[in-house]
Design a protein around this motif. Sequence first.
Motif, PDB file in Angstrom:
ATOM      1  N   ASP A 169      34.106  46.017  41.577  1.00  0.00           N
ATOM      2  CA  ASP A 169      35.483  46.430  41.793  1.00  0.00           C
ATOM      3  C   ASP A 169      35.896  47.430  40.706  1.00  0.00           C
ATOM      4  O   ASP A 169      35.056  47.930  39.954  1.00  0.00           O
ATOM      5  CB  ASP A 169      36.412  45.214  41.835  1.00  0.00           C
ATOM      6  CG  ASP A 169      36.412  44.424  40.527  1.00  0.00           C
ATOM      7  OD1 ASP A 169      35.856  44.922  39.523  1.00  0.00           O
ATOM      8  OD2 ASP A 169      36.974  43.310  40.506  1.00  0.00           O
ATOM      9  N   SER A 170      37.188  47.708  40.607  1.00  0.00           N
ATOM     10  CA  SER A 170      37.659  48.742  39.681  1.00  0.00           C
ATOM     11  C   SER A 170      37.386  48.409  38.220  1.00  0.00           C
ATOM     12  O   SER A 170      37.284  49.308  37.375  1.00  0.00           O
ATOM     13  CB  SER A 170      39.160  48.978  39.880  1.00  0.00           C
ATOM     14  OG  SER A 170      39.897  47.777  39.635  1.00  0.00           O
ATOM     15  N   LYS A 171      37.256  47.109  37.880  1.00  0.00           N
ATOM     16  CA  LYS A 171      36.979  46.726  36.500  1.00  0.00           C
ATOM     17  C   LYS A 171      35.486  46.781  36.192  1.00  0.00           C
ATOM     18  O   LYS A 171      35.080  47.157  35.096  1.00  0.00           O
ATOM     19  CB  LYS A 171      37.530  45.322  36.220  1.00  0.00           C
ATOM     20  CG  LYS A 171      39.052  45.236  36.279  1.00  0.00           C
ATOM     21  CD  LYS A 171      39.532  43.860  35.891  1.00  0.00           C
ATOM     22  CE  LYS A 171      41.042  43.735  36.028  1.00  0.00           C
ATOM     23  NZ  LYS A 171      41.744  44.664  35.124  1.00  0.00           N
ATOM     24  N   GLU A 210      33.717  41.322  45.734  1.00  0.00           N
ATOM     25  CA  GLU A 210      34.171  42.712  45.642  1.00  0.00           C
ATOM     26  C   GLU A 210      33.404  43.525  44.615  1.00  0.00           C
ATOM     27  O   GLU A 210      33.728  44.690  44.368  1.00  0.00           O
ATOM     28  CB  GLU A 210      35.672  42.739  45.337  1.00  0.00           C
ATOM     29  CG  GLU A 210      36.520  42.127  46.445  1.00  0.00           C
ATOM     30  CD  GLU A 210      38.010  42.185  46.147  1.00  0.00           C
ATOM     31  OE1 GLU A 210      38.375  42.630  45.018  1.00  0.00           O
ATOM     32  OE2 GLU A 210      38.799  41.796  47.022  1.00  0.00           O
ATOM     33  N   PHE A 243      33.093  48.542  37.997  1.00  0.00           N
ATOM     34  CA  PHE A 243      32.422  49.786  38.338  1.00  0.00           C
ATOM     35  C   PHE A 243      32.143  50.691  37.133  1.00  0.00           C
ATOM     36  O   PHE A 243      31.044  51.259  37.015  1.00  0.00           O
ATOM     37  CB  PHE A 243      33.216  50.567  39.381  1.00  0.00           C
ATOM     38  CG  PHE A 243      32.530  51.838  39.805  1.00  0.00           C
ATOM     39  CD1 PHE A 243      31.452  51.804  40.681  1.00  0.00           C
ATOM     40  CD2 PHE A 243      32.934  53.062  39.305  1.00  0.00           C
ATOM     41  CE1 PHE A 243      30.798  52.968  41.054  1.00  0.00           C
ATOM     42  CE2 PHE A 243      32.298  54.236  39.666  1.00  0.00           C
ATOM     43  CZ  PHE A 243      31.214  54.181  40.543  1.00  0.00           C
ATOM     44  N   PRO A 244      33.095  50.884  36.205  1.00  0.00           N
ATOM     45  CA  PRO A 244      32.829  51.793  35.082  1.00  0.00           C
ATOM     46  C   PRO A 244      31.801  51.264  34.089  1.00  0.00           C
ATOM     47  O   PRO A 244      31.227  52.030  33.320  1.00  0.00           O
ATOM     48  CB  PRO A 244      34.200  51.917  34.398  1.00  0.00           C
ATOM     49  CG  PRO A 244      35.190  51.458  35.402  1.00  0.00           C
ATOM     50  CD  PRO A 244      34.497  50.394  36.192  1.00  0.00           C
TER      51      PRO A 244
END
Length: 276
Positions: free
Chosen positions: A245-247, A242, A249-250
Amino acid sequence: MIQSFPSRIVLELTPLCNLACFMCPRHYIGDKDGFMEEGLFKKLIDEVVVENPKATILPFWRGESCLHKKFSILLQYAIDKGLKIHLSTNGHFMSKENCKIFYQCEFITFSIHTDIGYKNALSLIENKPKNCQTTFQISFVDTEKTTNKYLDECASSSILLGFDSIRLYKQHTIGGEFGKTQKERGKKRHFCPKLVHTFVVSSDGYFSRCNHIWETCREINLNEASIKEVWHSEVMKKIREEYPDSKCFPCDQWSGHTCGEVWNKKNGQIVHKIFN
């Protein structure tokens, strides 16, 4: 791409630190105390010796490792097993036992945040044994007062004051969030190498997908599982599949943006490189 067993093993001896640097993400994490048990450390070291004896051990993460009461005992255990040790320290703990360990590491970087740390780093270099093979680095963060105070003195020296290299890092986070310093959002993203070769274990035995994400995955604990089992677990498989992912990506570590600058000795001259 994924290594069968990680080649870089981060073992956090403690998330405690004697300093409180304003830019450090420690201010924003919940795990701020505790020490890795001797039994867990030795268990993990023994596994690395069997699975990948050429791996590099990084016995630090979110805190100052020298605060561990058994710091020299634990590191000597890993050194005696023939493993390469790369260590970062703020230079405040220069006991005879600790210095003996420093001189046995393959690589050590002094992360300078105080006058005390700077003076102690210079002292260690001045008293280096003739047979010492350690590569010594001194590093700074571009937003700190100590950087303005000491960086020019180090970089302008024809011998880098005895250090093998100098690093000037960009501030990694703003408000504890990785990625806030990123300027090149349009750059094509590649798969993060940390997910290919690096494994991180916190002082309480949990693991993290990366040393730049200062929170742990709580699904598996290394007191009950092996590094190899977690490395090939469904949890890690999902993180890789993934990505980002949301963790992830930044985070901007994959781009080289925060690597900053380095001064190295090469063929009798000083080479200055700016990353990215």
